[in-house]
Write a protein that holds these residues in place. Structure first.
Motif, PDB file in Angstrom:
ATOM      1  N   GLN A   1      32.177  63.796  31.214  1.00 49.03           N
ATOM      2  CA  GLN A   1      33.191  64.445  32.036  1.00 49.03           C
ATOM      3  C   GLN A   1      32.592  64.955  33.338  1.00 49.03           C
ATOM      4  N   ILE A   2      31.362  65.432  33.267  1.00 48.57           N
ATOM      5  CA  ILE A   2      30.699  65.982  34.448  1.00 48.57           C
ATOM      6  C   ILE A   2      30.088  64.879  35.305  1.00 48.57           C
ATOM      7  N   ASN A   3      29.336  63.970  34.672  1.00 46.34           N
ATOM      8  CA  ASN A   3      28.560  62.972  35.412  1.00 46.34           C
ATOM      9  C   ASN A   3      29.323  61.704  35.760  1.00 46.34           C
ATOM     10  N   GLY A   4      30.334  61.358  34.994  1.00 42.09           N
ATOM     11  CA  GLY A   4      31.107  60.163  35.277  1.00 42.09           C
ATOM     12  C   GLY A   4      30.474  58.899  34.721  1.00 42.09           C
ATOM     13  N   TYR A   5      31.043  57.751  35.108  1.00 42.36           N
ATOM     14  CA  TYR A   5      30.625  56.440  34.625  1.00 42.36           C
ATOM     15  C   TYR A   5      29.824  55.691  35.674  1.00 42.36           C
ATOM     16  N   LYS A   6      28.838  54.947  35.211  1.00 38.18           N
ATOM     17  CA  LYS A   6      28.160  53.930  36.004  1.00 38.18           C
ATOM     18  C   LYS A   6      28.359  52.644  35.209  1.00 38.18           C
ATOM     19  N   ILE A   7      29.094  51.710  35.756  1.00 36.20           N
ATOM     20  CA  ILE A   7      29.555  50.536  35.015  1.00 36.20           C
ATOM     21  C   ILE A   7      28.848  49.282  35.515  1.00 36.20           C
ATOM     22  N   ILE A   8      28.521  48.392  34.560  1.00 35.18           N
ATOM     23  CA  ILE A   8      27.941  47.088  34.877  1.00 35.18           C
ATOM     24  C   ILE A   8      28.910  46.016  34.385  1.00 35.18           C
ATOM     25  N   HIS A   9      29.320  45.135  35.283  1.00 30.40           N
ATOM     26  CA  HIS A   9      30.165  43.986  34.931  1.00 30.40           C
ATOM     27  C   HIS A   9      29.359  42.724  35.202  1.00 30.40           C
ATOM     28  N   ASP A  10      29.252  41.867  34.206  1.00 29.90           N
ATOM     29  CA  ASP A  10      28.531  40.605  34.356  1.00 29.90           C
ATOM     30  C   ASP A  10      29.544  39.483  34.553  1.00 29.90           C
ATOM     31  N   PHE A  11      29.459  38.803  35.681  1.00 30.81           N
ATOM     32  CA  PHE A  11      30.374  37.714  35.988  1.00 30.81           C
ATOM     33  C   PHE A  11      29.717  36.352  35.802  1.00 30.81           C
ATOM     34  N   GLY A  12      28.635  36.299  35.034  1.00 28.80           N
ATOM     35  CA  GLY A  12      28.003  35.021  34.738  1.00 28.80           C
ATOM     36  C   GLY A  12      28.936  34.146  33.927  1.00 28.80           C
ATOM     37  N   GLY A  13      29.014  32.878  34.280  1.00 28.01           N
ATOM     38  CA  GLY A  13      29.850  31.942  33.541  1.00 28.01           C
ATOM     39  C   GLY A  13      31.301  31.902  33.978  1.00 28.01           C
ATOM     40  N   THR A  14      31.672  32.680  34.964  1.00 30.67           N
ATOM     41  CA  THR A  14      33.057  32.620  35.438  1.00 30.67           C
ATOM     42  C   THR A  14      33.198  31.472  36.439  1.00 30.67           C
ATOM     43  N   SER A  15      34.379  30.949  36.512  1.00 29.76           N
ATOM     44  CA  SER A  15      34.640  29.844  37.435  1.00 29.76           C
ATOM     45  C   SER A  15      36.034  30.018  38.025  1.00 29.76           C
ATOM     46  N   LEU A  16      36.424  29.079  38.851  1.00 30.86           N
ATOM     47  CA  LEU A  16      37.745  29.152  39.469  1.00 30.86           C
ATOM     48  C   LEU A  16      38.863  29.012  38.445  1.00 30.86           C
ATOM     49  N   LYS A  17      38.563  28.508  37.245  1.00 27.65           N
ATOM     50  CA  LYS A  17      39.573  28.421  36.197  1.00 27.65           C
ATOM     51  C   LYS A  17      40.070  29.815  35.800  1.00 27.65           C
ATOM     52  N   HIS A  18      39.214  30.804  35.932  1.00 23.41           N
ATOM     53  CA  HIS A  18      39.604  32.172  35.592  1.00 23.41           C
ATOM     54  C   HIS A  18      40.552  32.768  36.628  1.00 23.41           C
ATOM     55  N   LEU A  19      40.565  32.190  37.817  1.00 24.47           N
ATOM     56  CA  LEU A  19      41.384  32.724  38.905  1.00 24.47           C
ATOM     57  C   LEU A  19      42.877  32.679  38.585  1.00 24.47           C
ATOM     58  N   ARG A  20      43.310  31.758  37.751  1.00 22.79           N
ATOM     59  CA  ARG A  20      44.736  31.669  37.427  1.00 22.79           C
ATOM     60  C   ARG A  20      45.225  32.897  36.667  1.00 22.79           C
ATOM     61  N   TYR A  21      44.308  33.644  36.057  1.00 18.93           N
ATOM     62  CA  TYR A  21      44.679  34.874  35.345  1.00 18.93           C
ATOM     63  C   TYR A  21      44.626  36.102  36.255  1.00 18.93           C
ATOM     64  N   CYS A  22      44.197  35.907  37.466  1.00 25.79           N
ATOM     65  CA  CYS A  22      44.059  37.020  38.409  1.00 25.79           C
ATOM     66  C   CYS A  22      45.227  37.036  39.391  1.00 25.79           C
ATOM     67  N   THR A  23      46.403  37.132  38.849  1.00 23.74           N
ATOM     68  CA  THR A  23      47.595  37.203  39.690  1.00 23.74           C
ATOM     69  C   THR A  23      47.653  38.586  40.341  1.00 23.74           C
ATOM     70  N   PRO A  24      48.385  38.723  41.433  1.00 19.16           N
ATOM     71  CA  PRO A  24      48.506  40.052  42.043  1.00 19.16           C
ATOM     72  C   PRO A  24      49.012  41.109  41.061  1.00 19.16           C
ATOM     73  N   PHE A  25      49.915  40.734  40.172  1.00 16.50           N
ATOM     74  CA  PHE A  25      50.424  41.673  39.174  1.00 16.50           C
ATOM     75  C   PHE A  25      49.303  42.155  38.254  1.00 16.50           C
ATOM     76  N   HIS A  26      48.491  41.220  37.748  1.00 15.44           N
ATOM     77  CA  HIS A  26      47.409  41.597  36.844  1.00 15.44           C
ATOM     78  C   HIS A  26      46.321  42.403  37.556  1.00 15.44           C
ATOM     79  N   LEU A  27      46.013  42.046  38.792  1.00 14.07           N
ATOM     80  CA  LEU A  27      45.014  42.809  39.547  1.00 14.07           C
ATOM     81  C   LEU A  27      45.493  44.235  39.784  1.00 14.07           C
ATOM     82  N   ARG A  28      46.752  44.384  40.140  1.00 16.07           N
ATOM     83  CA  ARG A  28      47.319  45.726  40.347  1.00 16.07           C
ATOM     84  C   ARG A  28      47.336  46.512  39.041  1.00 16.07           C
ATOM     85  N   PHE A  29      47.672  45.837  37.949  1.00 16.15           N
ATOM     86  CA  PHE A  29      47.691  46.496  36.641  1.00 16.15           C
ATOM     87  C   PHE A  29      46.291  46.997  36.265  1.00 16.15           C
TER      88      PHE A  29
END
Length: 139
Positions: free
Chosen positions: A13-41
């Motif tokens: 609660q005091i210090n907060g989060y430091k987050i690591i996201h690994d995007f290894g193995g992603t391709s343009l095929k994943h882009l179809r799931y990144c609609t503006p609605f989903h990104l906003r959500f």
């Protein structure tokens, strides 16, 4: 649940989060799931619905997909949050921001059990069903 459970801990609660996201193995095929609605959500859920403090967000193994998404998303986020986002071409660069003991071994750190299942079981046993007199654990 991964974001909610640590909020029961006063240090998070005091210090907060430091987050690591690994995007290894992603391709343009994943882009179809990144609609503006989903990104906003995703943005709304992470920043408006979870009462967390995001100190740093690290993206590892950036790809064409991530570059495309970042170009879109950065227009909608605050300048303060933009300054807390870091891109790394490999995991070794994480050691400039994190102690070696908390960086997973696949990124050059010493941590072998990223999910720390044994630690969670021990904490649940030590604190019982209500840590520090607060809400019940999810574990």
């Amino acid at each position: 649940m991964l974001f909610i459970q640590p909020l029961f801990d006063p240090m998070t609660q005091i210090n907060g989060y430091k987050i690591i996201h690994d995007f290894g193995g992603t391709s343009l095929k994943h882009l179809r799931y990144c609609t503006p609605f989903h990104l906003r959500f995703q943005y709304h859920a992470a920043l408006d619905c979870i009462p967390a403090r995001y100190k740093e967000i690290h993206f590892v193994n950036d790809s064409l997909l991530l570059s495309t998404l970042w170009t879109i998303v950065k227009q909608f986020i605050s300048t303060k949050l933009k300054k807390r986002v870091f891109f790394h071409s490999n995991g070794e660069e994480l050691l400039n921001h994190f102690p070696r003991s908390v960086v997973p071994a696949k990124y050059g750190g010493d941590l072998t059990d990223c999910f720390q299942e044994d630690l969670m079981k021990q904490m649940t046993k030590d604190y019982g069903s209500c840590p520090l007199g607060g809400q019940n654990n999810y574990y």
